[in-house]
Design an enzyme around this catalytic site. Structure first.
Site, PDB file in Angstrom:
ATOM      1  N   ASP A 149      -3.005  13.195  22.022  1.00  0.00           N
ATOM      2  CA  ASP A 149      -1.756  12.825  21.360  1.00  0.00           C
ATOM      3  C   ASP A 149      -1.740  13.319  19.927  1.00  0.00           C
ATOM      4  O   ASP A 149      -0.672  13.486  19.332  1.00  0.00           O
ATOM      5  CB  ASP A 149      -1.569  11.304  21.374  1.00  0.00           C
ATOM      6  N   ALA A 155      -6.042   9.371  21.368  1.00  0.00           N
ATOM      7  CA  ALA A 155      -5.809   9.403  22.814  1.00  0.00           C
ATOM      8  C   ALA A 155      -6.233  10.745  23.404  1.00  0.00           C
ATOM      9  O   ALA A 155      -5.442  11.437  24.047  1.00  0.00           O
ATOM     10  CB  ALA A 155      -4.342   9.108  23.136  1.00  0.00           C
ATOM     11  N   ASP A 184       0.813  -1.211   0.000  1.00  0.00           N
ATOM     12  CA  ASP A 184       0.000   0.000   0.000  1.00  0.00           C
ATOM     13  C   ASP A 184       0.849   1.265   0.000  1.00  0.00           C
ATOM     14  O   ASP A 184       0.480   2.270  -0.608  1.00  0.00           O
ATOM     15  CB  ASP A 184      -0.926   0.005   1.214  1.00  0.00           C
ATOM     16  N   SER A 244      -7.235   2.572  13.218  1.00  0.00           N
ATOM     17  CA  SER A 244      -6.405   2.228  14.367  1.00  0.00           C
ATOM     18  C   SER A 244      -6.649   3.173  15.535  1.00  0.00           C
ATOM     19  O   SER A 244      -6.476   2.800  16.698  1.00  0.00           O
ATOM     20  CB  SER A 244      -4.922   2.266  13.980  1.00  0.00           C
ATOM     21  N   ASN A 255      -6.763   6.020  10.665  1.00  0.00           N
ATOM     22  CA  ASN A 255      -8.035   6.423  11.251  1.00  0.00           C
ATOM     23  C   ASN A 255      -8.691   5.279  12.017  1.00  0.00           C
ATOM     24  O   ASN A 255      -9.173   5.460  13.142  1.00  0.00           O
ATOM     25  CB  ASN A 255      -8.964   6.918  10.139  1.00  0.00           C
ATOM     26  N   THR A 290      -9.714   2.971   6.746  1.00  0.00           N
ATOM     27  CA  THR A 290      -9.338   1.704   7.383  1.00  0.00           C
ATOM     28  C   THR A 290      -7.875   1.686   7.803  1.00  0.00           C
ATOM     29  O   THR A 290      -7.409   0.686   8.345  1.00  0.00           O
ATOM     30  CB  THR A 290      -9.579   0.509   6.432  1.00  0.00           C
TER      31      THR A 290
END
Length: 252
Positions: free
Chosen positions: A142, A177, A42, A158, A156, A153
């Protein structure tokens, strides 16, 4: 026969695939191609799309890397037939403008996302405005990002952001976070929205901005909006297009 330009990542596996496919199907320069075939993962696909965006040539990826969400399965057999039957998805990138403490302004395009990340030990403090109107006076976190449907996917997701259908006329604004407001996870915005981040206390809490891995350090402000004038054309095998992949990802 379709004129094909084969581009490959630096790995030995990708380079070997390029030599084999070029010998079987012929190879032309990207400027003369009707289709560009990208061989890698990717990351290489994103690099290829950025590097050929001025050509308006569709790109068909085959996975010769470690991650292949944007890639098709690799095979040397029947490539002309696969290209003829491939489904096309058109995506628009994000345009980032970032101002730094040194007085410079940087611009970049991002196919997946534009992210702001803390660049020191302390959390970032950001003010968020949408279309010139302040929406959040202070986000302590963070970092934060704006994602396209094609990139939803990746980073974002994650960061616990939503997966967006490829045809959705929306962008995802996602916090990473978040400390204050602690429960704030982000927002869905119209595709035409212009998002501005202002960095609060940049000397004590420095922030960097990143557009598809192209980084700018010590930013004071960042503006992000969709760029409809740039169209990336991706080709996928029938039944394995971006829409299907995004749906499948949500049930795995």
């Amino acid at each position: 026969m379709t004129k094909i330009s084969f581009l490959a990542g630096e790995s030995p596996v990708a380079q070997a695939a390029r030599r084999e496919l070029s010998s079987l199907y012929g190879h032309v320069a990207p400027e003369a191609a009707e289709v560009i075939v990208a061989l890698g993962g990717d990351g290489f696909m994103l690099s290829t799309l950025h590097g050929t965006e001025h050509l308006n040539v569709p790109v068909y990826g085959m996975n010769r890397g470690t991650i292949g969400f944007l890639m098709n399965e690799y095979s040397i057999v029947g490539l002309h037939g696969r290209l003829a039957s491939a489904e096309e998805a058109v995506i628009n990138p994000l345009r980032m403008r970032a101002g730094t403490a040194g007085g410079q302004e940087h611009r970049a395009l991002a196919i997946n996302e534009v992210s702001l990340l803390r660049a020191g030990p302390q959390a970032a403090r950001l003010r968020i405005s949408v279309d010139g109107r302040e929406r959040m006076a202070e986000l302590v976190c963070d970092g934060a990002l704006v994602s396209t449907p094609a990139g939803s996917t990746a980073y974002n997701y994650s960061a616990h952001g939503p997966i967006l259908p490829i045809g959705a006329e929306v962008l995802a604004l996602t916090a990473m976070a978040a400390f204050r407001p602690r429960r704030w996870r982000g927002a869905l915005l119209p595709k035409a929205a212009r998002v501005r981040f202002d960095v609060l206390d940049p000397e004590k809490r420095p922030v960097m901005a990143d557009a598809d891995s192209r980084s700018v350090r010590d930013v004071l402000w960042v503006e992000v909006e969709s760029e409809p004038q740039v169209r990336h054309r991706l080709l996928f095998d029938p039944g394995h297009g971006l829409e299907e992949r995004l749906l499948r990802e949500q049930f795995e």
